[in-house]
Design a protein around this motif. Structure first.
Motif: not given
Ligand SMILES: NC(=O)c1ccc[n+]([C@@H]2O[C@H](COP(=O)([O-])OP(=O)(O)OC[C@H]3O[C@@H](n4cnc5c(N)ncnc54)[C@H](O)[C@@H]3O)[C@@H](O)[C@H]2O)c1
Length: 477
Positions: A105-108, A48-52, A137-140
């Motif tokens: 799938l990894l989502f930051d 997403g926006r400005e991922p840290r 695996r899905i990791v948010v």
């Protein structure tokens, strides 16, 4: 115990029957095996926006050696992955057919600070969910809502729980979906937890929310574990001593085996009456067997003495019993013995080992609770009370133990195939087994691997957490 329905529908004939009758077909879960690569395949990353957390993610991806690809909604990942020299390409452009699969799938989502920005998560999972392979695996990744500066940010981050849990319910096919909230400054504490949630070790852990703390706990990781005491990822518990109660059979025996496989010397405790079974469990692990009834008033002091000046690094409170009856029919002794063994004995043993310094600084306490302790259960007022009390112990003790760098967490198993669940009447047993996103019961090893992650030297920033090992059970959801 044997799940004959799962075995049948995964046979060639059974699969045909299930297909033609429209019956559910639980997947044979891919579990960790030392003789197979733990990580392989492609991982698609979105943000997403400005991922840290992309730097921390890139670091872990590079270390575990999987290929990362950009899915159509993962534009932010591309320049960063290139900077890190990771093999990267566009999933769709790299010759992958729409049927091609990714392992994870990894989502930051850590930079999302307004609900409108949740659209990026929608876009990513809308495009990519169908690409996840069986047992993928899905990791948010987000930031703990309570650390957010504004109500809008808090709201958006809290919303990720609903997204992640729903993804687990929609994905099926043995795919897990979990949310890691990483506190600002805790990025370097992410690796052990991310590895666990990307690995086959977490086969039966889905729909969970885990917080990785910053601040004091993080300082502990850097000072005591990562820098001062480096560890080998293949044998992270080498040189550690671990006590496991109720180790003779079932989940306890699996915990003993998992901790020994990671290099720990395991000291198994169980009732004097099951000494032979305890010896049989510990002998192949080169462990030590101690016969104690943990509920006996003198047991805590005797255990502390038996552990002598060598002390212990890991304490797993696994021993537990059930004595089910509705409360009106429950005897006084059924109430008291369950509370005493499942809860009060843990308190007394912790008090004795902490007071004597037997549990070393930077140690790990892992308690075995139950989803009954979260949801309650008909006929289990005694058991559910004891297991909810275990959760209270973990939450209340975690802040006090931080100063010594000791973590305390609980696992809350759902339906696990053991002698305890074999005693459940058939119809209730079958319902318990199927009412989860995996449509099957878990195995003792699933609980054991979760405990091994919590006992890991790299898990110093995970404390006060309750992690369900329940295949995302509908009970207590
Ligand atoms: N099997 C499940 O589905 C399930 C689900 C949720 C939680 N749990 C919890 O997991 C833990 C292990 O369960 P399991 O299914 O392997 O049970 P199990 O009955 O197969 O094994 C429990 C072990 O604890 C030992 N034990 C019992 N009382 C003791 C005492 N006073 N002192 C020393 N040892 C004692 C027993 O001898 C036995 O070896 C328990 O705490 C249980 O409540 C199990």
């Amino acid at each position: 115990m044997n799940d004959s329905y799962l075995n049948f529908v995964n046979s060639p004939l059974g699969a045909r029957v299930a297909r033609s009758l429209g019956l559910p077909k639980p997947e044979v879960l891919r579990r960790y095996r030392a003789d197979r690569p733990e990580f392989d395949g492609m991982v698609a990353i979105g943000a997403g926006r400005e991922p840290r957390l992309l730097d921390a993610l890139a670091d872990v991806i590079a270390k575990i050696g999987v290929t990362s690809v950009a899915h159509s909604s993962a534009g932010l990942w591309v320049p960063l992955a290139s900077r890190h020299n990771l093999l990267t390409g566009r999933f769709e452009a790299a010759g992958h057919s729409p049927q091609a699969r990714v392992a994870a799938l990894l989502f930051d989502a850590s930079g999302i600070d307004d609900i409108t920005q949740l659209d990026t998560a929608y876009g990513f999972f809308h495009d990519a969910l169908r690409s996840v392979g069986t047992c993928g695996r899905i990791v948010v990744l987000g930031r703990p809502p309570e650390t957010c500066a504004t109500p809008r940010q808090w709201t958006a981050q809290r919303a990720l729980e609903g997204l992640t849990r729903s993804l687990g319910k929609e994905a099926r096919r043995g795919i897990t979906s979990n949310l890691l909230y990483v506190a600002p400054g805790a990025e370097s504490g992410l690796e052990a937890t991310l590895r666990f949630f990307m690995s086959p070790r977490s086969a039966y852990v889905s729909g969970q929310v885990v917080r990785i703390e910053g601040g004091a706990a993080q300082a502990t990781v850097d000072a005591a574990d990562t820098v001062a005491v480096p560890f080998d990822w293949k044998q992270p518990l080498a040189g550690k001593r671990a006590v496991v109660t109720g180790a003779a059979r079932g989940i306890g025996a699996a915990i003993a085996a998992a901790l020994a496989a990671e290099g720990a010397h395991v000291i198994g405790i169980d009732m004097p009456a099951v000494r032979d079974a305890l010896d049989a469990t510990l002998r192949p692990l080169s462990g030590t067997a101690l016969s104690f009834d943990i509920a006996a008033p003198e047991a805590p002091a005797q255990i502390a003495t038996a552990l002598d000046e060598n002390g212990v690094d890991i304490l797993v409170h696994n021993a537990g019993i059930t004595k089910d009856k509705t409360i009106a029919k429950m005897s006084d002794s059924a109430w008291h013995s369950v509370i005493d063994i499942n809860l009060a004995a843990q308190e007394r043993i912790d008090d004795a080992l902490l007071a004597a310094g037997t549990l070393r600084d930077h140690g790990r306490i892992v308690c075995v609770s139950s989803i009954s302790g979260i949801a309650g259960n008909l006929g289990q007022t005694n058991y559910a009370t004891s297991k909810a009390g275990v959760i209270g112990r973990v939450q209340s003790m975690a802040p006090h133990l931080r100063a010594r760098g000791i973590t305390i967490n609980a696992v809350a198993p759902g339906f696990i195939e053991t002698q305890m669940t074999a005693k459940i009447p058939l119809a209730i047993r079958e319902a318990g087994r199927r009412m989860n996103s995996m449509s099957q019961g878990g195995q003792p090893v699933d609980v054991a691997q979760t405990i091994a992650w919590l006992a890991h030297p790299g898990s110093a920033s995970v404390t006060g957490q309750i992690v369900r090992v329940c295949g995302q059970s509908l009970i207590g959801a």
